[in-house]
Scaffold this motif. Structure first.
Motif, mmCIF file in Angstrom:
data_model
loop_
_atom_site.group_PDB
_atom_site.id
_atom_site.type_symbol
_atom_site.label_atom_id
_atom_site.label_comp_id
_atom_site.label_asym_id
_atom_site.label_seq_id
_atom_site.Cartn_x
_atom_site.Cartn_y
_atom_site.Cartn_z
ATOM 1 N N GLY A 279 46.530 36.992 42.651
ATOM 2 C CA GLY A 279 47.067 38.033 41.768
ATOM 3 C C GLY A 279 46.028 38.493 40.755
ATOM 4 O O GLY A 279 45.906 39.681 40.469
ATOM 5 N N LEU A 280 45.272 37.545 40.273
ATOM 6 C CA LEU A 280 44.209 37.900 39.332
ATOM 7 C C LEU A 280 43.141 38.730 40.048
ATOM 8 O O LEU A 280 42.648 39.736 39.517
ATOM 9 C CB LEU A 280 43.598 36.614 38.752
ATOM 10 C CG LEU A 280 42.474 36.796 37.746
ATOM 11 C CD1 LEU A 280 42.984 37.503 36.510
ATOM 12 C CD2 LEU A 280 41.878 35.442 37.359
ATOM 13 N N ALA A 281 42.827 38.329 41.270
ATOM 14 C CA ALA A 281 41.832 39.074 42.053
ATOM 15 C C ALA A 281 42.299 40.521 42.251
ATOM 16 O O ALA A 281 41.522 41.465 42.118
ATOM 17 C CB ALA A 281 41.631 38.398 43.411
ATOM 18 N N GLN A 282 43.549 40.669 42.558
ATOM 19 C CA GLN A 282 44.147 41.995 42.755
ATOM 20 C C GLN A 282 44.051 42.842 41.486
ATOM 21 O O GLN A 282 43.815 44.048 41.546
ATOM 22 C CB GLN A 282 45.600 41.770 43.209
ATOM 23 C CG GLN A 282 46.591 42.867 43.050
ATOM 24 C CD GLN A 282 47.205 42.904 41.671
ATOM 25 O OE1 GLN A 282 47.338 43.962 41.097
ATOM 26 N NE2 GLN A 282 47.581 41.753 41.108
ATOM 27 N N ALA A 283 44.191 42.162 40.331
ATOM 28 C CA ALA A 283 44.181 42.908 39.070
ATOM 29 C C ALA A 283 42.799 43.461 38.738
ATOM 30 O O ALA A 283 42.683 44.457 38.035
ATOM 31 C CB ALA A 283 44.675 42.013 37.935
ATOM 32 N N ILE A 284 41.749 42.823 39.265
ATOM 33 C CA ILE A 284 40.409 43.280 38.888
ATOM 34 C C ILE A 284 39.659 43.924 40.047
ATOM 35 O O ILE A 284 38.506 44.309 39.899
ATOM 36 C CB ILE A 284 39.560 42.116 38.310
ATOM 37 C CG1 ILE A 284 39.429 40.996 39.337
ATOM 38 C CG2 ILE A 284 40.171 41.594 37.033
ATOM 39 C CD1 ILE A 284 38.513 39.875 38.887
ATOM 40 N N ILE A 285 40.329 44.073 41.175
ATOM 41 C CA ILE A 285 39.643 44.553 42.388
ATOM 42 C C ILE A 285 38.937 45.891 42.175
ATOM 43 O O ILE A 285 37.842 46.109 42.665
ATOM 44 C CB ILE A 285 40.649 44.629 43.570
ATOM 45 C CG1 ILE A 285 39.951 45.044 44.869
ATOM 46 C CG2 ILE A 285 41.766 45.613 43.326
ATOM 47 C CD1 ILE A 285 39.324 43.917 45.581
ATOM 48 N N HIS A 286 39.549 46.786 41.418
ATOM 49 C CA HIS A 286 39.016 48.144 41.296
ATOM 50 C C HIS A 286 38.167 48.321 40.043
ATOM 51 O O HIS A 286 37.959 49.437 39.601
ATOM 52 C CB HIS A 286 40.161 49.146 41.318
ATOM 53 C CG HIS A 286 41.202 48.891 40.268
ATOM 54 N ND1 HIS A 286 41.773 47.651 40.087
ATOM 55 C CD2 HIS A 286 41.746 49.682 39.329
ATOM 56 C CE1 HIS A 286 42.629 47.710 39.096
ATOM 57 N NE2 HIS A 286 42.634 48.928 38.607
ATOM 58 N N ASP A 287 37.674 47.192 39.492
ATOM 59 C CA ASP A 287 36.802 47.236 38.327
ATOM 60 C C ASP A 287 37.418 48.044 37.183
ATOM 61 O O ASP A 287 36.833 49.018 36.705
ATOM 62 C CB ASP A 287 35.448 47.843 38.736
ATOM 63 C CG ASP A 287 34.395 47.608 37.667
ATOM 64 O OD1 ASP A 287 34.509 46.601 36.948
ATOM 65 O OD2 ASP A 287 33.490 48.452 37.542
ATOM 66 N N PRO A 288 38.610 47.633 36.750
ATOM 67 C CA PRO A 288 39.322 48.406 35.731
ATOM 68 C C PRO A 288 38.711 48.233 34.342
ATOM 69 O O PRO A 288 38.005 47.257 34.102
ATOM 70 C CB PRO A 288 40.727 47.820 35.769
ATOM 71 C CG PRO A 288 40.532 46.418 36.221
ATOM 72 C CD PRO A 288 39.357 46.422 37.137
ATOM 73 N N ASP A 289 38.998 49.175 33.456
ATOM 74 C CA ASP A 289 38.510 49.070 32.078
ATOM 75 C C ASP A 289 39.427 48.203 31.226
ATOM 76 O O ASP A 289 39.019 47.663 30.212
ATOM 77 C CB ASP A 289 38.428 50.459 31.441
ATOM 78 C CG ASP A 289 37.330 51.282 32.079
ATOM 79 O OD1 ASP A 289 36.428 50.671 32.675
ATOM 80 O OD2 ASP A 289 37.386 52.522 31.998
ATOM 81 N N LEU A 290 40.687 48.140 31.647
ATOM 82 C CA LEU A 290 41.658 47.345 30.904
ATOM 83 C C LEU A 290 42.404 46.452 31.885
ATOM 84 O O LEU A 290 42.899 46.919 32.908
ATOM 85 C CB LEU A 290 42.647 48.278 30.190
ATOM 86 C CG LEU A 290 43.880 47.617 29.566
ATOM 87 C CD1 LEU A 290 43.484 46.689 28.428
ATOM 88 C CD2 LEU A 290 44.858 48.672 29.075
ATOM 89 N N VAL A 291 42.447 45.160 31.579
ATOM 90 C CA VAL A 291 43.161 44.228 32.443
ATOM 91 C C VAL A 291 44.286 43.603 31.625
ATOM 92 O O VAL A 291 44.040 43.032 30.560
ATOM 93 C CB VAL A 291 42.226 43.124 32.978
ATOM 94 C CG1 VAL A 291 42.972 42.219 33.937
ATOM 95 C CG2 VAL A 291 41.026 43.745 33.666
ATOM 96 N N ILE A 292 45.511 43.743 32.105
ATOM 97 C CA ILE A 292 46.656 43.171 31.407
ATOM 98 C C ILE A 292 47.154 41.981 32.208
ATOM 99 O O ILE A 292 47.504 42.116 33.382
ATOM 100 C CB ILE A 292 47.771 44.232 31.246
ATOM 101 C CG1 ILE A 292 47.258 45.394 30.386
ATOM 102 C CG2 ILE A 292 49.019 43.607 30.629
ATOM 103 C CD1 ILE A 292 48.292 46.452 30.089
#
Ligand SMILES: Nc1ncnc2c1ncn2[C@@H]1O[C@H](COP(=O)(O)OP(=O)(O)OP(=O)(O)O)[C@@H](O)[C@H]1O
Ligand SMILES: [Mg+2]
Lengths: 279, 309
Positions: free
Chosen positions: B148-161
């Motif tokens: 789930g964490l991997a999914q949250a950062i997959i697209h190199d986001p500027d904000l991760v919640i």
């Protein structure tokens, strides 16, 4: 949106929807034994054999209608609320896609699946009479109208699933279908033959509410040409209006009404999903 | 521009068939500077998850406004550069880890080549590289949280919640999450996380907000909130009012625990010897004393309990 369509198809596969496909395929192949059995049961001439083929076609089209609708209901009823409750959508919706894309993607996925199914089944029906030396085309003419069954019921189930869990959404959709069937097959003859105005109004109303009888007419217009003689004759009594009520013909706007109905059902479900909280 | 900003945000849940409405978020005002690791803290039911759900656009606020990366919460523009790990994570578990990440990358509109490279990268980051071909269903709870964490950062986001990103993790897994957070911070990303493991938060966050009953009750940089303040546990032969009075002159807060023990709070370490002198001068028989720097946990309990009074 393509991702959502693909995901919906994968989900259908995971839920073993293809088992349904296979079982119906086998059942449709089983119909190829009907003409011969019919011929043997009724004296054994070629005329009886042909009637048997026609019945197999009519019966097969009914099977395809019914089961493609059932499959569409099963797949659509769990598409929104059930997925929200399982927590699937909470991770999908924060992605940059509009809610309507998700909704229509799911709809499209199920409709593609249903279309593929119904086409496969129709091909099987064609094969099972063709192997009897009777290559018929009627089922192909009826297919576009048969497809309206899964579209209608799938759309209804999806709209209900935007605020109801899977079991309630499918229950209400099936209840709506059962009511439409009951009113078309039981209330209609009673209302016509005893000429009860009130019942006739209920029959009309129910057809407006769930236009299944309209779909039936549209399909029949394509396949009834092969009905055995005498099977579809009007009863020998009753006024012309009563007979028209008993066996309505396809109206020009029937198709339009069905299209409008499906569009509205789709939009209502979409609106509910768009405005609701997902958690 | 704030990474996250809310103005008088409010969410009231109204039961469908009567019953009392629940105010989950109540005039919440929050400002998260970009590039910080922000801890969003509060007791159970404080309204953290509800606030997060509003920020990502899954829940609509009853009143007020929320902005994410300068766009209204829930707008496509806001979601494009946003990554999210849900609290009750439940993923499409018939997919393999790799298929799952590919689906999310596609949903985030990544192109094929970048995505493939990025999948390898994030699987490595969360420590699931060898399990890439396994179905998510076969994962343990902790492994699911990591994917789930991997999914949250997959697209190199500027904000991760991240809503409780370590709730299912073992100590090693928690360290890995800290490393991922650090990795994001080094790349200038904003991380907004919610956790009950305050020692974890203390180690990774720059700034925190403590909320209670839907309102922010304390917000600030960690090193400002936890300035040198010390908590002193004192054991006396007997706690008497005049001793407490004497201590109050030095300490900012004095609280008797039982007949023999008192806790006091002083603003800086240098005040501890003064506190001892005050006790002795007011005639107290000092048996023992232990001072420790205030932790986030102390601050949290104090803030939330202070609210309750
Ligand atoms: N769908 C809902 N319907 C009714 N009440 C809700 C709903 N969702 C949350 N609540 C209520 O809103 C309040 C805040 O809940 P929320 O989940 O935001 O808390 P939280 O701070 O995340 O707590 P925790 O630390 O336990 O995760 C709670 O009182 C909860 O019961
Ligand atoms: Mg929560």
């Amino acid at each position: 949106m393509g991702v959502i369509v693909a995901l919906t198809l994968k989900e259908a596969m995971r839920r073993r929807a293809f088992l349904g496909t296979v079982i119906i395929l086998i059942a449709l192949y089983g119909l190829s034994f009907l003409p011969r059995a019919f011929k043997e049961a009724f004296g054994g001439n070629e005329r009886q054999f042909e009637v048997g083929v026609n019945l197999a076609v009519l019966f097969g089209v009914d099977i395809i209608k019914f089961f493609s609708a059932v499959l569409a209901i099963l797949l659509c009823a769990g598409a929104i609320t059930a997925e929200i409750e399982r927590g699937y959508l909470a991770a999908i919706l924060p992605r940059p896609l509009h809610r309507w894309e998700l909704y229509l993607g799911k709809w499209l996925g199920v409709m593609l699946f249903s279309t593929a199914n119904a086409t496969l089944w129709t091909a099987m029906l064609w094969v099972s009479v063709a192997v009897q030396g009777e290559p018929r085309m009627e089922m192909w003419y009826a297919l576009p109208y048969v497809l309206l069954y899964p579209v209608l019921y799938g759309t209804l189930a999806l709209a209900l699933s935007s605020f109801l869990g899977a079991s309630l959404a499918s229950m209400f959709t099936v209840a709506a279908g059962a009511f439409a069937y009951f009113s078309d097959h039981f209330l209609r003859p009673i209302a016509a033959l005893f000429d009860v105005k009130f019942l006739q109004q209920i029959v009309w109303l129910s057809e407006w509410t769930v236009p299944m009888a309209t779909l039936k007419r549209l399909v029949q217009a394509r396949v009834d040409t092969i009905l055995p003689p005498g099977m579809d004759d009007a009863p020998p009594f009753g006024s012309p209006e009563v007979l028209a009520f008993l066996k309505p013909t396809v109206q020009t706007l029937d198709g339009v009404y069905v299209a409008v109905y499906i569009t509205i059902a789709l939009l209502v479900g979409l609106l509910i999903f768009w405005r609701r909280d997902v958690q | 521009m704030w990474a996250i900003e809310t103005r008088n945000l409010r969410k009231v849940f109204r039961p469908l068939f009567g019953g009392k409405p629940i105010t989950a978020v109540d005039n919440l005002n929050l400002q998260v500077p970009p590039g910080t690791v922000f801890g969003f803290l509060g007791p159970n039911g404080a309204g953290k998850t509800t606030t997060i759900q509003i920020l990502i656009g899954n829940v609509y606020p009853t009143a007020g406004e929320a902005f994410v990366l300068g766009h209204p919460a829930g707008a496509i523009a806001a979601k494009r550069k946003l990554g999210f790990l849900p609290e009750k994570f439940q993923f499409h578990d018939f997919l393999t880890a790799e298929e799952f990440l590919r689906m999310h990358g596609r949903l985030a509109k990544m192109d094929g080549a970048t995505l493939q490279k990025r999948i390898d990268e994030v699987l490595e980051l969360v420590g699931l590289a060898e399990r890439r071909k396994s179905k998510i269903r076969e994962f343990s709870k902790g492994m699911q949280q990591r994917i789930g964490l991997a999914q949250a950062i997959i697209h190199d986001p500027d904000l991760v919640i991240l809503d409780e990103p370590t709730s299912a993790l073992d100590p090693l897994g928690r360290r890995r999450v800290r490393e991922v957070v650090q990795y994001l911070k080094e790349r200038g990303k904003t991380v907004f996380l919610n956790s009950h493991l305050l020692s974890e938060v203390e180690r990774s966050c720059d700034e925190v907000a403590i909320i209670n009953r839907g309102r922010v009750v304390k917000q600030g940089a960690l090193d400002e909130l936890l300035v040198n303040r010390s908590i002193v546990s004192i054991e006396l032969k007997r706690v008497e009012p005049r001793i407490l009075e004497g201590m109050s002159k030095v300490a900012r807060k004095v609280q008797p625990v039982d007949e023999r023990r008192v806790t006091a709070e002083v603003d800086e370490e240098d005040a501890v010897p003064e506190l001892v002198r005050a006790i002795v001068e007011s005639g107290g028989a000092l048996l023992g004393l232990q001072a420790h720097r205030e932790t986030l946990e102390d601050l949290f309990i104090q803030t939330v309990e202070g609210e309750a009074k």
